[in-house]
Design a protein around this motif. Sequence first.
Motif: not given
Length: 329
Positions: A10-17, A87-90
């Motif tokens: 599945p597509a990522p639930l969370l993606s951090v970069a 949404v971007d959490l940061l």
Amino acid sequence: MVGGTGGGGPAPLLSVAGLTVEFRLRDAPVRAVTDLDLTVRPGELLAVVGESGCGKSVLAHALLGLLPGNAVVTGRALLDQPDAAPVDLLGCGERHLATRVRGRRVGLVPQSPATALNPVRTGRRLLAETLRAHGHHRARAGAEAERLAADVGLDPADLDRYPYELSGGMAQRLVTALALAPDPALLIADEPTSGLDRPLVDHTLDLLRRRCEAGGAVVLITHDLAAARRVADTVAVMYASRLVEVRPADRFFGAPGHPYGAALLDALPDRAFRAVPGHPPMLTALPAGCAFAPRCPRATDACADQPAPAAYGAGTVRCHHPLPIGGTP
């Protein structure tokens, strides 16, 4: 990229970069998280492991906007949302985090439950208020509170105690129940087995595993490698603010790629039971090159330069001299 193991699914639930967190202090800045990339998919249990002080808890707090005012956070952390763009959490701001993310889309089991509980509310009232805030009818909140207590191994009778009347293990189970009450898509569990005896450790880990089997995702922050080995799909090894290895759990525990990961496994009682030599560097004085080099038996002059993350089997390793793939730790 140091991150998830890639491939299908599945597509990522969370993606951090590129997540970087620096605390501005009077004497020197503290680089707590450096250039961190990570993905978490529905159904995945990701274990973030490493020695105390490496930045694991700062990572959790950065994602939820819970850092103090002297923290400077850069990077991106995209959280998938139903029927809306990620949404971007940061960058979304405190209002969005407070009303749409924290305790709703993302739950947190805090590392210090005693400081997270309202001292003038019993456990039953805390659970009932949380459930009602998330749509449960008042008449059913009490029964649901008892079900959650039983799920986490807490005697329902203990729900009538105030936080100061609970043992450390009881408080730990209560904050776990509170984090689970809204049924978040992503649960960040920061040392959720701290203060628990072994049967309750296993009970809590199995509860987290079942959430993933039901389609949720869990980020388990732990120094307990035995816990990670029991339930993790993916292991992310953190050292001195950086992720140095991200691998499928079975491959990491079978044959780690980074010398630090191998040293952590050697410290387990059922392996060499040998402590990692030396000490981590101060986060106020991180070296330009590999931070593990002074403790590493494989270090060479090349380690004076910061290694880039590189593909390693089904995962990634940040090391100039990784262990042979499939070799003996």
